[in-house]
Motif scaffolding. Structure first.
Motif, PDB file in Angstrom:
ATOM      1  N   ALA A   1      28.317 -24.063  -4.986  1.00 37.31           N
ATOM      2  CA  ALA A   1      28.498 -24.046  -3.537  1.00 37.31           C
ATOM      3  C   ALA A   1      29.098 -22.697  -3.170  1.00 37.31           C
ATOM      4  O   ALA A   1      29.612 -21.976  -4.030  1.00 37.31           O
ATOM      5  N   ILE A   2      29.040 -22.357  -1.894  1.00 34.09           N
ATOM      6  CA  ILE A   2      29.593 -21.087  -1.421  1.00 34.09           C
ATOM      7  C   ILE A   2      30.519 -21.347  -0.236  1.00 34.09           C
ATOM      8  O   ILE A   2      30.179 -22.106   0.680  1.00 34.09           O
ATOM      9  N   VAL A   3      31.703 -20.759  -0.290  1.00 34.43           N
ATOM     10  CA  VAL A   3      32.640 -20.783   0.829  1.00 34.43           C
ATOM     11  C   VAL A   3      32.524 -19.442   1.553  1.00 34.43           C
ATOM     12  O   VAL A   3      32.637 -18.385   0.923  1.00 34.43           O
ATOM     13  N   VAL A   4      32.293 -19.485   2.847  1.00 35.88           N
ATOM     14  CA  VAL A   4      32.173 -18.258   3.643  1.00 35.88           C
ATOM     15  C   VAL A   4      33.398 -18.146   4.535  1.00 35.88           C
ATOM     16  O   VAL A   4      33.628 -18.985   5.409  1.00 35.88           O
ATOM     17  N   ALA A   5      34.192 -17.112   4.297  1.00 36.10           N
ATOM     18  CA  ALA A   5      35.401 -16.862   5.085  1.00 36.10           C
ATOM     19  C   ALA A   5      35.227 -15.533   5.798  1.00 36.10           C
ATOM     20  O   ALA A   5      35.780 -14.512   5.404  1.00 36.10           O
ATOM     21  N   VAL A   6      34.414 -15.556   6.824  1.00 35.09           N
ATOM     22  CA  VAL A   6      34.118 -14.353   7.604  1.00 35.09           C
ATOM     23  C   VAL A   6      34.392 -14.674   9.069  1.00 35.09           C
ATOM     24  O   VAL A   6      33.810 -15.615   9.616  1.00 35.09           O
ATOM     25  N   PRO A   7      35.270 -13.936   9.739  1.00 30.17           N
ATOM     26  CA  PRO A   7      35.725 -14.325  11.067  1.00 30.17           C
ATOM     27  C   PRO A   7      34.853 -13.842  12.221  1.00 30.17           C
ATOM     28  O   PRO A   7      35.191 -14.075  13.371  1.00 30.17           O
TER      29      PRO A   7
END
Length: 326
Positions: free
Chosen positions: A116-122
Protein backbone atom coordinates in the motif's frame (compact mmCIF):
# COMPACT_ATOMS: atom_id res chain seq x y z
CA UNK A 1 16.25 -21.36 7.80
CA UNK A 2 16.82 -25.14 7.79
CA UNK A 3 20.13 -24.62 9.60
CA UNK A 4 18.42 -22.46 12.22
CA UNK A 5 15.77 -25.15 12.72
CA UNK A 6 18.42 -27.87 13.13
CA UNK A 7 20.49 -25.86 15.61
CA UNK A 8 17.41 -24.92 17.67
CA UNK A 9 15.99 -28.44 17.52
CA UNK A 10 12.66 -27.32 16.05
CA UNK A 11 10.81 -27.60 12.77
CA UNK A 12 11.14 -25.31 9.77
CA UNK A 13 7.55 -24.15 10.43
CA UNK A 14 8.41 -23.15 14.00
CA UNK A 15 11.27 -20.96 12.78
CA UNK A 16 8.87 -19.34 10.33
CA UNK A 17 6.36 -18.68 13.12
CA UNK A 18 9.05 -17.02 15.26
CA UNK A 19 10.14 -14.84 12.37
CA UNK A 20 6.55 -13.77 11.77
CA UNK A 21 5.88 -13.07 15.47
CA UNK A 22 3.16 -15.71 15.69
CA UNK A 23 1.60 -16.11 19.14
CA UNK A 24 1.49 -19.93 19.06
CA UNK A 25 5.17 -20.44 19.93
CA UNK A 26 6.18 -21.10 23.54
CA UNK A 27 8.54 -18.54 24.99
CA UNK A 28 11.25 -21.15 25.69
CA UNK A 29 11.11 -22.34 22.07
CA UNK A 30 11.17 -18.78 20.75
CA UNK A 31 14.28 -17.96 22.76
CA UNK A 32 16.07 -21.06 21.38
CA UNK A 33 15.21 -20.03 17.83
CA UNK A 34 16.32 -16.44 18.42
CA UNK A 35 19.62 -17.67 19.89
CA UNK A 36 20.18 -19.90 16.84
CA UNK A 37 19.42 -17.01 14.50
CA UNK A 38 21.97 -14.82 16.27
CA UNK A 39 24.61 -17.57 16.36
CA UNK A 40 24.28 -18.31 12.65
CA UNK A 41 23.88 -14.67 11.62
CA UNK A 42 20.70 -15.56 9.72
CA UNK A 43 18.98 -12.88 7.63
CA UNK A 44 15.67 -13.30 5.87
CA UNK A 45 15.76 -13.36 2.07
CA UNK A 46 13.37 -10.63 0.92
CA UNK A 47 12.96 -12.00 -2.60
CA UNK A 48 12.33 -15.55 -1.37
CA UNK A 49 9.77 -14.36 1.18
CA UNK A 50 7.96 -12.35 -1.50
CA UNK A 51 7.84 -15.37 -3.83
CA UNK A 52 6.63 -17.69 -1.10
CA UNK A 53 3.96 -15.47 0.46
CA UNK A 54 3.22 -12.81 -2.16
CA UNK A 55 3.54 -10.37 0.75
CA UNK A 56 6.41 -7.91 1.02
CA UNK A 57 5.39 -6.53 4.43
CA UNK A 58 6.46 -3.17 3.09
CA UNK A 59 4.46 0.07 2.90
CA UNK A 60 5.42 2.91 0.59
CA UNK A 61 5.14 6.58 1.46
CA UNK A 62 5.30 9.66 -0.76
CA UNK A 63 5.80 12.96 0.99
CA UNK A 64 7.04 16.46 0.23
CA UNK A 65 8.87 19.26 2.03
CA UNK A 66 10.55 17.01 4.59
CA UNK A 67 12.64 19.96 5.76
CA UNK A 68 9.49 21.37 7.39
CA UNK A 69 8.39 20.25 10.83
CA UNK A 70 4.90 18.96 10.03
CA UNK A 71 5.79 16.77 7.02
CA UNK A 72 8.86 15.34 8.77
CA UNK A 73 6.84 14.42 11.87
CA UNK A 74 4.11 12.77 9.79
CA UNK A 75 6.75 10.66 8.02
CA UNK A 76 8.24 9.69 11.38
CA UNK A 77 4.81 8.77 12.74
CA UNK A 78 4.06 6.46 9.80
CA UNK A 79 7.50 4.87 9.98
CA UNK A 80 7.19 4.15 13.71
CA UNK A 81 3.69 2.74 13.25
CA UNK A 82 5.00 0.46 10.50
CA UNK A 83 7.77 -0.84 12.73
CA UNK A 84 5.25 -1.56 15.49
CA UNK A 85 3.23 -3.68 13.04
CA UNK A 86 6.25 -5.48 11.57
CA UNK A 87 6.24 -3.51 8.31
CA UNK A 88 9.10 -1.71 6.64
CA UNK A 89 8.25 1.76 5.32
CA UNK A 90 9.96 3.05 2.18
CA UNK A 91 9.79 6.85 2.11
CA UNK A 92 10.32 8.95 -1.00
CA UNK A 93 10.51 12.69 -0.36
CA UNK A 94 9.71 15.12 -3.17
CA UNK A 95 11.58 18.44 -3.00
CA UNK A 96 8.79 20.01 -5.06
CA UNK A 97 5.39 18.51 -5.78
CA UNK A 98 4.33 17.83 -9.36
CA UNK A 99 2.39 15.12 -11.17
CA UNK A 100 5.57 13.88 -12.84
CA UNK A 101 7.37 13.69 -9.49
CA UNK A 102 4.43 11.83 -7.94
CA UNK A 103 4.37 9.37 -10.83
CA UNK A 104 8.09 8.65 -10.56
CA UNK A 105 7.85 8.15 -6.80
CA UNK A 106 4.92 5.74 -7.15
CA UNK A 107 6.76 3.80 -9.87
CA UNK A 108 9.81 3.41 -7.63
CA UNK A 109 7.69 2.19 -4.75
CA UNK A 110 5.82 -0.24 -7.01
CA UNK A 111 9.18 -1.71 -8.04
CA UNK A 112 9.67 -2.54 -4.33
CA UNK A 113 6.38 -4.50 -4.29
CA UNK A 114 4.86 -2.32 -1.56
CA UNK A 115 1.46 -3.50 -0.37
CA UNK A 116 0.00 0.00 0.00
CA UNK A 117 1.09 3.62 -0.35
CA UNK A 118 0.59 6.49 2.09
CA UNK A 119 0.56 9.90 0.39
CA UNK A 120 1.42 12.82 2.67
CA UNK A 121 1.38 15.74 0.26
CA UNK A 122 -0.43 18.92 1.35
CA UNK A 123 -0.98 20.52 -2.05
CA UNK A 124 -4.48 21.29 -3.25
CA UNK A 125 -4.25 18.99 -6.30
CA UNK A 126 -2.67 16.02 -4.52
CA UNK A 127 -5.85 13.97 -4.07
CA UNK A 128 -7.00 14.43 -7.67
CA UNK A 129 -3.54 13.68 -9.08
CA UNK A 130 -3.15 10.57 -6.94
CA UNK A 131 -6.57 9.23 -7.92
CA UNK A 132 -5.74 9.74 -11.60
CA UNK A 133 -2.89 7.21 -11.30
CA UNK A 134 -5.49 4.40 -10.84
CA UNK A 135 -3.16 2.20 -8.82
CA UNK A 136 -3.96 -1.45 -8.15
CA UNK A 137 -2.91 -1.20 -4.48
CA UNK A 138 -4.54 0.88 -1.72
CA UNK A 139 -3.52 4.54 -1.40
CA UNK A 140 -4.13 6.37 1.88
CA UNK A 141 -4.12 10.19 2.04
CA UNK A 142 -3.04 11.85 5.31
CA UNK A 143 -2.82 15.59 4.65
CA UNK A 144 -5.54 18.02 3.68
CA UNK A 145 -8.23 15.36 4.12
CA UNK A 146 -11.85 15.93 5.09
CA UNK A 147 -14.07 14.15 7.61
CA UNK A 148 -14.99 10.58 6.58
CA UNK A 149 -12.98 10.78 3.36
CA UNK A 150 -12.34 7.26 2.01
CA UNK A 151 -8.90 5.74 2.58
CA UNK A 152 -7.66 8.63 4.66
CA UNK A 153 -6.42 9.66 8.08
CA UNK A 154 -5.94 13.23 9.14
CA UNK A 155 -5.83 15.94 11.78
CA UNK A 156 -8.66 18.48 11.88
CA UNK A 157 -6.82 21.63 10.85
CA UNK A 158 -9.89 23.85 10.83
CA UNK A 159 -10.85 22.77 14.35
CA UNK A 160 -7.31 23.53 15.52
CA UNK A 161 -7.47 27.03 14.09
CA UNK A 162 -10.87 27.61 15.70
CA UNK A 163 -9.37 26.57 19.05
CA UNK A 164 -6.54 29.06 18.64
CA UNK A 165 -8.66 31.99 17.50
CA UNK A 166 -11.51 31.18 19.87
CA UNK A 167 -9.00 31.36 22.74
CA UNK A 168 -7.99 34.87 21.64
CA UNK A 169 -11.58 36.04 21.20
CA UNK A 170 -12.53 34.64 24.60
CA UNK A 171 -9.74 36.76 26.07
CA UNK A 172 -11.56 39.84 24.76
CA UNK A 173 -9.63 40.43 21.52
CA UNK A 174 -11.90 41.51 18.67
CA UNK A 175 -9.63 41.94 15.68
CA UNK A 176 -7.39 38.90 15.28
CA UNK A 177 -4.94 39.10 12.39
CA UNK A 178 -3.86 35.96 10.54
CA UNK A 179 -0.49 35.15 9.01
CA UNK A 180 -1.42 32.41 6.54
CA UNK A 181 0.59 29.62 4.96
CA UNK A 182 1.12 29.18 1.20
CA UNK A 183 -2.08 29.42 -0.84
CA UNK A 184 -1.50 26.07 -2.58
CA UNK A 185 -1.37 24.12 0.72
CA UNK A 186 -4.70 22.56 1.69
CA UNK A 187 -3.82 22.75 5.38
CA UNK A 188 -3.16 26.49 5.11
CA UNK A 189 -6.63 26.91 3.60
CA UNK A 190 -8.23 24.86 6.38
CA UNK A 191 -6.48 26.92 9.07
CA UNK A 192 -7.60 30.12 7.38
CA UNK A 193 -11.17 28.76 7.29
CA UNK A 194 -11.00 28.08 11.03
CA UNK A 195 -9.78 31.64 11.68
CA UNK A 196 -12.74 33.05 9.77
CA UNK A 197 -15.25 30.62 11.30
CA UNK A 198 -14.26 31.53 14.86
CA UNK A 199 -15.05 35.18 14.13
CA UNK A 200 -18.28 34.38 12.29
CA UNK A 201 -19.59 32.28 15.19
CA UNK A 202 -19.28 35.36 17.42
CA UNK A 203 -20.62 37.82 14.86
CA UNK A 204 -17.24 39.52 14.43
CA UNK A 205 -15.22 40.61 11.42
CA UNK A 206 -11.68 39.16 11.33
CA UNK A 207 -8.59 41.32 11.33
CA UNK A 208 -6.20 41.56 8.38
CA UNK A 209 -4.79 38.50 6.65
CA UNK A 210 -1.12 38.55 5.65
CA UNK A 211 0.41 35.94 3.36
CA UNK A 212 3.33 33.87 4.60
CA UNK A 213 5.28 30.82 3.43
CA UNK A 214 5.77 28.94 6.75
CA UNK A 215 9.17 30.60 7.31
CA UNK A 216 10.13 32.85 10.22
CA UNK A 217 11.22 35.45 7.67
CA UNK A 218 7.71 35.71 6.25
CA UNK A 219 6.31 35.92 9.77
CA UNK A 220 8.73 38.75 10.52
CA UNK A 221 7.62 40.69 7.45
CA UNK A 222 3.99 40.23 8.47
CA UNK A 223 4.79 41.20 12.05
CA UNK A 224 6.31 44.51 10.96
CA UNK A 225 3.06 45.40 9.20
CA UNK A 226 0.92 44.24 12.12
CA UNK A 227 2.99 46.35 14.52
CA UNK A 228 1.87 49.48 12.63
CA UNK A 229 -1.84 48.71 13.14
CA UNK A 230 -2.90 49.75 16.65
CA UNK A 231 -6.31 48.11 16.21
CA UNK A 232 -4.76 44.64 16.03
CA UNK A 233 -4.35 43.22 19.53
CA UNK A 234 -3.95 39.53 18.64
CA UNK A 235 -2.35 37.41 15.91
CA UNK A 236 -2.96 33.83 14.81
CA UNK A 237 0.07 32.58 12.88
CA UNK A 238 -0.39 29.54 10.63
CA UNK A 239 2.62 27.80 12.15
CA UNK A 240 5.08 28.28 14.99
CA UNK A 241 7.98 29.38 12.81
CA UNK A 242 5.96 32.28 11.40
CA UNK A 243 4.83 33.06 14.96
CA UNK A 244 8.50 33.35 15.94
CA UNK A 245 9.01 35.93 13.20
CA UNK A 246 5.96 37.83 14.39
CA UNK A 247 7.27 37.87 17.97
CA UNK A 248 10.63 39.21 16.84
CA UNK A 249 9.05 41.96 14.73
CA UNK A 250 6.69 43.07 17.49
CA UNK A 251 9.53 43.25 20.02
CA UNK A 252 11.63 45.25 17.56
CA UNK A 253 8.78 47.73 17.07
CA UNK A 254 8.15 48.17 20.78
CA UNK A 255 4.87 46.21 20.87
CA UNK A 256 4.90 44.07 24.03
CA UNK A 257 3.75 40.45 23.92
CA UNK A 258 1.30 39.66 25.42
CA UNK A 259 0.59 43.06 27.04
CA UNK A 260 -0.05 44.87 23.75
CA UNK A 261 -0.47 41.97 21.31
CA UNK A 262 -1.21 38.30 21.97
CA UNK A 263 0.24 35.68 19.60
CA UNK A 264 -0.80 32.08 18.91
CA UNK A 265 0.99 29.60 16.65
CA UNK A 266 0.26 26.13 15.27
CA UNK A 267 2.25 22.82 15.46
CA UNK A 268 3.91 22.97 18.90
CA UNK A 269 7.44 22.60 17.60
CA UNK A 270 9.88 21.44 20.33
CA UNK A 271 11.26 24.97 20.67
CA UNK A 272 7.85 26.64 21.13
CA UNK A 273 7.87 26.57 24.94
CA UNK A 274 11.31 28.23 24.88
CA UNK A 275 10.30 31.19 22.69
CA UNK A 276 10.12 34.48 24.60
CA UNK A 277 7.47 34.58 25.79
CA UNK A 278 6.63 30.87 25.64
CA UNK A 279 4.30 30.37 22.70
CA UNK A 280 0.63 29.46 23.00
CA UNK A 281 0.07 27.02 20.15
CA UNK A 282 -1.94 24.13 18.73
CA UNK A 283 -0.42 20.65 19.10
CA UNK A 284 -0.97 17.83 16.60
CA UNK A 285 -0.65 14.15 17.52
CA UNK A 286 1.54 12.92 14.68
CA UNK A 287 2.11 9.51 16.30
CA UNK A 288 -1.62 8.84 16.37
CA UNK A 289 -1.88 10.02 12.76
CA UNK A 290 0.78 7.49 11.76
CA UNK A 291 -1.02 4.69 13.59
CA UNK A 292 -4.35 5.52 11.98
CA UNK A 293 -2.85 5.84 8.50
CA UNK A 294 -1.19 2.44 8.80
CA UNK A 295 -4.33 0.88 10.24
CA UNK A 296 -6.39 2.10 7.27
CA UNK A 297 -3.72 0.90 4.82
CA UNK A 298 -3.48 -2.59 6.34
CA UNK A 299 -7.26 -2.93 6.51
CA UNK A 300 -7.41 -2.14 2.79
CA UNK A 301 -4.65 -4.67 2.06
CA UNK A 302 -6.69 -7.34 3.87
CA UNK A 303 -9.74 -6.41 1.84
CA UNK A 304 -11.70 -5.17 4.84
CA UNK A 305 -14.37 -2.52 4.47
CA UNK A 306 -12.93 0.99 4.48
CA UNK A 307 -13.06 1.96 8.19
CA UNK A 308 -14.69 5.28 8.99
CA UNK A 309 -11.83 7.12 10.65
CA UNK A 310 -12.70 10.43 12.27
CA UNK A 311 -10.23 13.30 12.04
CA UNK A 312 -7.89 13.62 15.02
CA UNK A 313 -8.71 16.57 17.26
CA UNK A 314 -5.74 18.86 17.96
CA UNK A 315 -5.02 20.38 21.37
CA UNK A 316 -4.54 23.99 22.43
CA UNK A 317 -1.53 24.57 24.71
CA UNK A 318 -1.85 27.90 26.54
CA UNK A 319 1.46 29.52 27.46
CA UNK A 320 2.80 33.01 28.04
CA UNK A 321 2.24 34.67 24.64
CA UNK A 322 -1.48 35.29 25.19
CA UNK A 323 -3.32 37.39 27.76
CA UNK A 324 -6.64 39.24 28.14
CA UNK A 325 -7.04 42.37 26.06
CA UNK A 326 -6.34 45.52 28.01
Amino acid sequence: MAQVAELAGVSHQTVSRVLNDASLVKEETRLRVVAAIEELGYRRNFAARLLATNRSRRIGMVTAHLALYGPSMIALGVQEAGQDQGYDVSIIGLPEFSFEGLQRAVDRLSDQAVEAIVVAVPHKDAVEMTQSLQLSIPVVMVQGVTERQRLSAGIDQEAGAKLAVGHLLDLGHRRVAHVSGPADWIEARHREAGWRAAHEERGLLPGPELAGDWSSQSGHRAGLRIAQDPDVTAVFAGNDFMALGVLHALHAQGRRVPDDVSVVGFDDVPQAEFYWPALTTVAQDFSELGRRALSVALAAVRGDDDPEVALIEPTLLVRGSTAPRH
